[in-house]
Design an enzyme around this catalytic site. Structure first.
Site, short mmCIF file in Angstrom:
data_model
loop_
_atom_site.label_atom_id
_atom_site.label_comp_id
_atom_site.label_asym_id
_atom_site.label_seq_id
_atom_site.Cartn_x
_atom_site.Cartn_y
_atom_site.Cartn_z
N GLY A 11 -5.35 -2.16 4.75
CA GLY A 11 -4.33 -2.34 3.52
C GLY A 11 -3.35 -3.42 3.07
CD GLN A 12 1.28 -5.27 -0.03
OE1 GLN A 12 2.00 -4.39 0.11
NE2 GLN A 12 1.63 -6.53 -0.68
CB ILE A 35 -10.77 5.52 4.35
CG1 ILE A 35 -10.01 4.26 3.80
CG2 ILE A 35 -9.96 7.04 5.25
CD1 ILE A 35 -9.59 5.78 2.52
CE1 TYR A 143 4.56 5.18 -2.38
CE2 TYR A 143 6.51 4.09 -3.47
CZ TYR A 143 5.78 3.74 -2.29
OH TYR A 143 5.79 2.98 -1.79
CE LYS A 147 6.06 6.33 0.76
NZ LYS A 147 4.99 6.13 1.94
N1 SER Z 1 5.37 -1.31 -3.21
C1 SER Z 1 5.70 -0.29 -3.88
C2 SER Z 1 5.44 0.21 -5.42
O1 SER Z 1 5.62 0.11 -6.16
C3 SER Z 1 7.57 0.51 -3.23
O2 SER Z 1 8.09 0.52 -2.55
O3 SER Z 1 4.88 0.83 -4.92
#
Ligand code: SER
Length: 317
Positions: A11-12, A35, A143, A147
């Site tokens: 990923g990033q 994955i 999200y 977190k």
């Molecule tokens: N870069 C993430 C997002 O924009 C935030 O942590 O979802």
């Protein structure tokens, strides 16, 4: 850290963190966990071990940890904020059930764990300017909910079982290597691609909306520095506010235009991104990270912009 597993290594963050850690700890000591739909390629695949390691599969995580005698896990599997709003159940399965799997394997095998938190862990009730380390969070996105839960569950495993969990709250991360996928802060990466390609940038975030951002080299440095920090000095664990720069779209546009005078931008606001962005803080107070483990960023907006434009030009042109 001697033997490291990175889950979500393509990923990033993972694609660059894997190479950074291989440079520090040795290629054979850093396992690229992926994955099948996001299999590693090129240098990531060729420079060291790679294993299928789905965060939703506890047996697979345990098998890789045992096979490679892993002592540290970077758990980077996640859906970013915008994508997660469309798939909340999957976001929970990866972010929370997945975290549970990682923490259980870590408890049984004596591993340290780093699972990033984010500026997305805050919400509209949070003090928005110089947001303190310990304050109201109450996010409104799935999200953010995942977190906050990540921070709490990671702390719980440290307090209850002594699992060495540590993390930071990442701002929007900017890099020329691997693009992010579906975050609210992605505009601050996309704008550089438009500038280098000579295209007008269509900005989805309204003028005047500030968010914290960071250049990837500083983010990678934070991961290593925190995991190597003296535990006796850590008052906090999950997750530390870290900050490098805060800007709104007009300011990043101006920084790029100073280097590329023909660059143009137009606003076409995306309502979902707007509602998420305006619920997040403008800027975080990172004094605890500075005091407890010596956090100090290297890149500000101007320095990052020069480097991004140069590296992206080499990549794209
Ligand atoms: N870069 C993430 C997002 O924009 C935030 O942590 O979802």
């Amino acid at each position: 850290m001697k033997n490291i597993l990175i889950i979500g290594a393509t990923g990033q963050i993972g694609s660059e963190l894997t190479m950074t850690l291989r440079g520090i700890y040795g290629n054979d000591h850093v396992v690229c966990g992926y994955i099948p739909s996001a299999a590693p390629k090129g240098i990531l695949l060729e420079s060291g071990p790679a294993e299928i390691c789905d965060v939703t599969d506890p047996e697979a995580i345990a098998a890789v940890v045992k096979k490679h005698n892993i002592d540290s896990i970077f758990n980077l599997a996640a859906l970013l904020s915008v994508v997660a709003e469309g798939k909340p159940k999957l976001a929970w399965k990866i972010g929370i059930d997945g975290l549970w799997n990682v923490l259980e394997v870590a408890r049984e095998n004596g591993c340290a764990v780093f699972t990033p938190s984010s500026i997305g862990s805050f919400g509209p009730g949070t003090p928005p300017v110089k947001t303190p380390q310990d304050t109201v969070q109450r996010p409104r996105t799935i999200y953010g909910v995942s977190k906050v839960t990540t921070e709490l569950l990671s702390d719980y495993y440290f307090i209850k079982y002594g699992v060495d969990t540590r993390s930071v709250r990442f701002p929007g991360l900017i890099s020329y290597v691997t693009p992010p996928g579906g975050g609210t802060t992605d505009y601050a990466v996309d704008i550089y691609y438009s500038a280098v390609k000579g295209e007008k940038f269509i900005c989805p975030i309204p003028q005047g909306v500030y968010m914290d951002m960071m250049y990837m080299p500083d983010a990678l440095h934070a991961c290593v520095q925190l995991m190597e920090a003296d535990p006796a000095k850590l008052i906090h664990r999950n997750g530390f506010n870290i900050a490098a720069m805060s800007f709104e779209p007009g300011e990043i546009f101006a920084a790029i235009k100073a280097e590329k005078p023909d660059f143009e931008m137009e606003y076409q606001v995306d309502e979902l991104k707007k509602s998420i962005a305006t619920s997040w803080p403008d800027s975080l107070d990172d004094s605890c990270a500075r005091a407890e483990w010596g956090w100090k960023p290297e890149y500000d907006l101007q320095k990052m912009t020069k480097h991004m434009l140069q590296k992206l030009s080499e990549k794209l042109l």
